[in-house]
Design an enzyme around this catalytic site. Structure first.
Site, mmCIF file in Angstrom:
data_model
loop_
_atom_site.group_PDB
_atom_site.id
_atom_site.type_symbol
_atom_site.label_atom_id
_atom_site.label_comp_id
_atom_site.label_asym_id
_atom_site.label_seq_id
_atom_site.Cartn_x
_atom_site.Cartn_y
_atom_site.Cartn_z
ATOM 1 N N ASP A 397 0.841 -1.186 0.000
ATOM 2 C CA ASP A 397 0.000 0.000 0.000
ATOM 3 C C ASP A 397 0.883 1.246 0.000
ATOM 4 O O ASP A 397 1.848 1.337 0.771
ATOM 5 C CB ASP A 397 -0.890 -0.035 1.241
ATOM 6 C CG ASP A 397 -1.812 1.156 1.338
ATOM 7 O OD1 ASP A 397 -2.713 1.272 0.493
ATOM 8 O OD2 ASP A 397 -1.636 1.974 2.265
ATOM 9 N N GLU A 433 1.684 -0.441 -5.057
ATOM 10 C CA GLU A 433 0.754 0.634 -5.365
ATOM 11 C C GLU A 433 1.651 1.857 -5.555
ATOM 12 O O GLU A 433 2.134 2.436 -4.575
ATOM 13 C CB GLU A 433 -0.240 0.856 -4.231
ATOM 14 C CG GLU A 433 -1.265 1.925 -4.572
ATOM 15 C CD GLU A 433 -2.216 2.212 -3.417
ATOM 16 O OE1 GLU A 433 -3.399 2.437 -3.678
ATOM 17 O OE2 GLU A 433 -1.757 2.222 -2.258
#
Length: 758
Positions: A397, A433
């Site tokens: 993330d 990401e």
């Protein structure tokens, strides 16, 4: 026995006395490990020197063969560390760790066995203006705890500062001396005794991978084939009914939304909500206890491992979505749960004003990954999940936040360099990401080899094409063919692109064609949360409607989007439930919706439309698995491959002519993509050339049908229809044969996939 309130009052009094250096008040008592009362003057359990490695609590044999647990905590700058042991009733025994080696406080406690709950109190200066926030009144979770028992609630006692101080602009500078132990979870000593000798990792090559993003709780919470007591748990995901769906669908990996122990934010708890997605980690070694059906005193660890083994046995890899960029302690006004109280300056990036945090995540804080001990925490955690928990990869993330050196994103940063040379981590699947919320944080296409990336440019181009918002098709051509403009450097391959149209964050596929505006009122934030850039089209009505024409068009658009995704070069990612038309009622930020909004609806396959969509998805995935031309391991060249002038990739206009430079810059709703199966680079495992069928995909986003001339020789003598997304029932469409050079009518807003004959 005294009441709970009386016990808490005594604990607070003891805590205040320790803070001030005063003796404990009369009547105060500590408790032994087994819950028996003992005189405060009686000797405490012995603490032997132990070892500074490994970090965390490790049950093992100590000196003379005595069994016990070694405790080791990095706490740079601390003045003292107390190990706090808790019995089943919550009674606490505090043991000082007097050994200090390279800023690691450690000790071995004989007799402490698996199941023992524990935490730490760390002493030091309180000087928020310089970033020092030590507060021994607060019980702290071990960053290396393998299991966590208890829920995170956020009463005022859990904050290191006086949360409700009248002058809020300086509240974070006022130390709160109330004891937090009754209100925070504890770490649990775990015995690592699982045997992985019978586990077989699938080791699916990247090019053959199909990722299925799934929430452990939401996927199984409403599944009728899973026993009620297992729904929403690791055991539920391991149940044959759940695995059968994954296998029949044809995915090769589940990407689990965060399963690290996480906490709920104060603003959600105040509104009666919880953090459902879990992007608020506080324990990087502990599987989230609320997803355990077997218990939280260490049983969650074994349950997670059994889930991984069950998925592996079915040929499915397990990828974890991990949140190492920030923690649940939030900004300087957040709670004190772990790292902040261990060494605030050592773990977090501080701003020029050391009271504040450098926030590249939008969550209040950012881990200081440049610091060696923080980098060690992250890499130790990653290796643990691979070697001892059996997982096969990670999706990071806000990975750009991890790649920052001092301030700027740096692809030679310590984090990326460490991963690249680590003998364990460089062999697993690594997905970035590739952005964060700081300046220069958007890094799509910039991560080095070994890494794949979520490709949001693929998402945006495909969404825009099917809603009629692309000014031309240049970007679409790159996205369908592997995004070579982004990834054809440094030895990277087409599978560096994780192609997706939807993810957990945003509309579901059904909502993407049903709503033009977000509807997040249930989140309690005035519909201000969630993106406004949805690139969606509601097909003529906002939200649910009884109009049969609108609903038929929506179902067709979903088929178009799914078919486009699964025919594109790269690694496709599906979101659980999209294959059968799951809706969130227009909520594009369901992070706090632990209810039917966020859960998969397993009644959908009983309905004709969703059942047909599920069958089409399975069929497309089986087609992808059977044909290497759809799973290329190298980029297309676009150049003639033989004397007949055939290219490995060719693009056609509706007139049947190869596209010119001008065609790429012109507005169009129709494009033909020819994939040659005779020109696939590389060889199979036996060294033989790889050959396959050739295919022509015709994508038509226009509102009216269009005549399309099928390319004739040398491209093809004829074509066999494989998929026609204009048809609700796909069972009758396949098999229709058309001749090369023939003009076919492509229905409005549809995809035709044809197999080349001859």
């Amino acid at each position: 026995m005294s009441s709970a309130a009386e016990q808490q009052a005594v604990q607070r009094a003891v805590g205040d006395a320790l803070l001030d250096g005063r003796p404990a008040p009369a009547g105060a008592r500590h408790h032994g490990l087994n819950g028996f009362s003992r005189d405060p003057d009686a000797p405490s359990p012995p603490v032997w020197p132990g070892a500074p490695t490994p970090l965390g609590a490790r049950f093992r044999a100590g000196p003379g063969g005595a069994t016990g647990t070694n405790f080791a905590l990095w706490a740079g700058g601390a003045e003292a560390v107390e190990l706090c042991l808790f019995d089943a009733d919550g009674a606490e025994t505090r043991l000082p760790l007097s050994e200090l080696t390279h800023e690691i406080w450690h000790g071995f406690v004989p007799g402490v066995r698996p199941g023992q709950r524990y935490g730490y109190r760390v002493h030091g200066r309180w000087d928020p203006w310089t970033g020092a926030r030590w507060n021994p009144a607060k019980l702290l979770l071990d960053p290396y705890a393998r299991a966590v028992d208890g829920d995170f609630s956020l009463p005022p006692e859990v904050y290191g500062h006086v949360r409700d101080w009248p002058e809020q602009h300086v509240a974070d500078t006022v130390r709160d001396t109330r004891d937090s132990a009754p209100y925070v979870p504890k770490g649990v000593v775990v015995h690592d005794d699982d045997d992985w000798s019978d586990d077989r990792r699938p080791k699916t090559p990247w090019a053959d991978s199909v990722i299925y993003e799934v929430h452990v709780r939401g996927f199984t919470r409403r599944h009728p084939g899973i026993p009620q007591e297992l729904r929403g748990t690791y055991a539920g995901l391991a149940h044959p009914a759940a695995i059968e769906h994954l296998v029949s669908l044809g995915v090769t990996a589940v990407e689990l939304l965060p399963v690290h122990q996480f906490a709920h934010e104060d603003h959600l708890l105040r509104r009666g909500l919880k953090n459902y997605w879990g992007y608020n980690s506080i324990g990087y070694f502990a599987p989230h206890a609320a997803y355990s059906a077997s218990g939280t005193a260490g049983q969650q660890v074994g349950e997670f491992k059994r889930m991984v083994k069950a998925l592996h046995a079915a040929g499915i890899e397990v990828i974890l979505d991990v949140v190492y960029n920030h923690t649940a302690e939030a900004s300087e006004l957040g709670p004190m749960l772990s790292l902040r109280g261990i060494d605030n300056r050592g773990y977090y990036r501080l701003a020029a004003d050391a009271r504040r945090y450098a926030d590249y995540t939008g969550c209040g804080n950012t881990l200081h990954v440049v610091q060696p001990h923080v980098l060690r925490l992250i890499t130790d955690s990653l290796r643990y999940w691979v070697t001892e928990m059996g997982v096969d990869g990670f999706r990071f993330d806000l990975a750009a936040a991890l790649a920052r050196s001092m301030h700027d994103v740096d692809m030679l940063s310590p984090f990326l360099a460490t991963i690249a040379q680590d003998p364990v981590l460089r062999r697993v699947k690594l997905i970035a990401e590739p952005w964060d919320v700081g300046n220069g944080g958007y890094q799509v296409g910039a991560f080095p080899p070994l890494w794949t990336e979520w490709n949001d440019r693929y998402r945006d181009a495909v969404r825009d094409f099917w809603r009629g918002a692309l000014p031309d098709v240049r970007d679409l051509g790159y996205r369908l063919s592997g995004s070579s403009d982004l990834y054809a450097w440094g030895g990277r391959r087409p599978y560096a692109s994780v192609n997706f149209i939807t993810a957990h964050d945003g509309f579901t596929l059904r909502d993407l064609v049903s709503y033009e505006h977000k509807h997040n009122e249930a989140n309690g934030e005035g519909n201000r949360d969630g993106t406004n850039d949805n690139r969606s089209w509601n097909c003529g009505a906002e939200g649910e409607t009884d109009d049969p024409a609108v609903n038929a068009l929506r179902r067709r658009q979903v088929r178009n989007l799914l078919t486009t995704l699964l025919l594109s070069t790269g690694v496709p990612m599906l979101v659980a439930g999209d294959e059968m038309g799951r809706t969130q009622g227009g909520n594009n930020n369901a992070y706090c919706q632990d209810n039917e909004t966020g859960w998969v609806d397993w009644s959908l396959p009983e309905q004709p439309g969703p059942r047909g969509l599920l069958e089409l998805t399975s069929r497309l995935l089986a087609l992808r698995h059977a044909h290497p031309v759809l799973r290329r391991r190298a980029f297309f060249s676009g150049r003639p491959q033989g004397a007949d002038g055939l290219r490995d990739l060719a693009w056609f206009t509706a007139a049947g002519a190869e596209m010119t430079e001008g065609d790429w810059y012109a507005p169009t709703a129709t494009i033909g993509m020819y994939l040659s199966g005779r020109d696939i680079p590389g060889r199979d495992a036996r060294g033989e050339p790889i050959t396959d069928d050739s295919f022509l995909a015709v994508l038509h986003a226009g509102a009216e049908p269009v005549d399309f001339r099928l390319p004739g020789p040398p491209w093809a003598e004829g074509y066999e229809l494989v998929v026609d997304t204009s048809e609700e029932d796909q069972s009758e469409a396949p098999g229709t044969v058309r001749q090369g050079g023939e003009v076919v009518t492509v229905p409005a807003r549809s995809v035709l996939l044809l197999r080349v004959r001859g």
